[in-house]
Design an enzyme around this catalytic site. Structure first.
Site, PDB file in Angstrom:
ATOM      1  N   PRO A  16      32.118   0.354  39.799  1.00  0.00           N
ATOM      2  CA  PRO A  16      32.408   1.436  38.850  1.00  0.00           C
ATOM      3  C   PRO A  16      31.189   1.836  38.023  1.00  0.00           C
ATOM      4  O   PRO A  16      30.984   3.026  37.746  1.00  0.00           O
ATOM      5  CB  PRO A  16      33.516   0.833  37.974  1.00  0.00           C
ATOM      6  CG  PRO A  16      34.220  -0.117  38.889  1.00  0.00           C
ATOM      7  CD  PRO A  16      33.125  -0.726  39.711  1.00  0.00           C
ATOM      8  N   TYR A  66      15.828  -2.390  31.763  1.00  0.00           N
ATOM      9  CA  TYR A  66      16.712  -3.175  32.631  1.00  0.00           C
ATOM     10  C   TYR A  66      15.913  -4.196  33.435  1.00  0.00           C
ATOM     11  O   TYR A  66      16.276  -5.380  33.483  1.00  0.00           O
ATOM     12  CB  TYR A  66      17.462  -2.239  33.572  1.00  0.00           C
ATOM     13  CG  TYR A  66      18.376  -2.940  34.549  1.00  0.00           C
ATOM     14  CD1 TYR A  66      19.533  -3.565  34.111  1.00  0.00           C
ATOM     15  CD2 TYR A  66      18.092  -2.968  35.913  1.00  0.00           C
ATOM     16  CE1 TYR A  66      20.387  -4.208  35.002  1.00  0.00           C
ATOM     17  CE2 TYR A  66      18.933  -3.600  36.809  1.00  0.00           C
ATOM     18  CZ  TYR A  66      20.084  -4.227  36.343  1.00  0.00           C
ATOM     19  OH  TYR A  66      20.917  -4.855  37.229  1.00  0.00           O
ATOM     20  N   ARG A  77      13.500   1.994  35.342  1.00  0.00           N
ATOM     21  CA  ARG A  77      14.325   0.843  35.005  1.00  0.00           C
ATOM     22  C   ARG A  77      13.547  -0.133  34.122  1.00  0.00           C
ATOM     23  O   ARG A  77      13.669  -1.337  34.255  1.00  0.00           O
ATOM     24  CB  ARG A  77      14.800   0.129  36.279  1.00  0.00           C
ATOM     25  CG  ARG A  77      15.824   0.883  37.098  1.00  0.00           C
ATOM     26  CD  ARG A  77      17.171   0.957  36.384  1.00  0.00           C
ATOM     27  NE  ARG A  77      18.186   1.623  37.184  1.00  0.00           N
ATOM     28  CZ  ARG A  77      18.449   2.916  37.135  1.00  0.00           C
ATOM     29  NH1 ARG A  77      17.746   3.698  36.311  1.00  0.00           N
ATOM     30  NH2 ARG A  77      19.394   3.446  37.888  1.00  0.00           N
ATOM     31  N   ASP A  79      33.806 -10.656  23.967  1.00  0.00           N
ATOM     32  CA  ASP A  79      32.559  -9.936  23.742  1.00  0.00           C
ATOM     33  C   ASP A  79      31.436 -10.949  23.888  1.00  0.00           C
ATOM     34  O   ASP A  79      31.249 -11.817  23.022  1.00  0.00           O
ATOM     35  CB  ASP A  79      32.561  -9.319  22.343  1.00  0.00           C
ATOM     36  CG  ASP A  79      31.272  -8.573  22.015  1.00  0.00           C
ATOM     37  OD1 ASP A  79      30.326  -8.611  22.838  1.00  0.00           O
ATOM     38  OD2 ASP A  79      31.196  -7.971  20.922  1.00  0.00           O
TER      39      ASP A  79
END
Length: 240
Positions: free
Chosen positions: A177, A141, A138, A53
């Site tokens: 993905p 991000y 966005r 993690d």
């Protein structure tokens, strides 16, 4: 083999860009330490694989110090959608923790060993959707990935005389993905994909392998005169 004798530590190596880089590094002779939050995604890699993690600073530091890498590749990240008024405080905090602080902590852990061994290469994954190009919806991000570019340049200039090279890769839209998850979340997968493809001047989405080729170059001695750069690989999006 361009990475023969190198030891590489890669985050988010289970799928997408991270996996393509791990596979490419192994093919080029590197000893790869591949990590991912989901250990099962690492199956099949020619690497030493560990669950990690990257938002756990202590775990990241311990893993990197044990690996003693010559090359660090920071791939972990998440794409939040939405404009400023859509943004939630929890999303902001998560983006900073995953997209930025994980790279900060990983570099902090890797640098002392690299300096002691006489040098090293760090490759951070940023995005063209940041300070390079303003992408719609966005906000969080783009902010976080712009921070990665700034962090990359800062570390590069501070440690260049100790043999450390730090570069970041700014991909455009890449088949992965996570991209397919985002396209499905938009409601009409086919229409969303056509829109993503249309904004690329080349008329197609990039491949993870294409990003990996650049990461191999930046990790290798072939790029010995390159540091502190944001390398755009986006099918011409930023140039349009």
């Amino acid at each position: 083999m361009r990475l023969q004798g190198k030891r590489a530590f890669i985050t988010a190596a289970g799928q997408g860009i991270g996996r393509a880089i791990a596979e490419g590094y192994a093919r080029e002779g590197a000893t790869v330490v591949a990590t991912d939050l989901k250990a099962e995604l690492l199956q099949g890699l020619n690497a030493e694989c560990h669950a990690l993690d990257v938002t756990d600073r202590a775990a990241v530091c311990a893993a990197i110090e044990a690996a003693a890498p010559d090359i660090l590749v920071n791939c972990a990240g998440f794409v939040h959608a939405g404009a400023l008024l859509d943004a939630q405080e929890a999303e902001f905090d998560f983006a900073m923790a995953l997209n930025v602080k994980s790279q900060f902590h990983a570099m902090h852990a890797a640098l002392p060993g690299m300096i002691a061994r006489g040098g090293g290469a760090i490759v951070n994954i940023a995005s063209v959707a940041s300070s390079i190009v303003a992408a719609p919806n966005r906000c969080i991000y783009g902010m976080s990935k712009a921070a990665v570019i700034g962090l990359t340049k800062s570390v590069a200039v501070d440690y260049v005389k100790q043999g450390i090279r730090v570069n970041c890769i700014c991909p455009g839209t890449v088949d992965s993905p996570s991209l397919h998850d985002r396209l499905r979340a938009m409601g009409d997968y086919d229409e969303a994909r056509r829109a993503f493809e249309a904004r690329q001047p080349m008329g197609r989405i990039g491949t993870a392998e294409e990003i990996a080729h650049l990461a191999i170059y930046l990790g290798s001695d072939e790029s010995a005169f390159t540091t502190g750069q944001a390398h755009v690989i986006d099918g011409g999006w930023a140039a349009a």
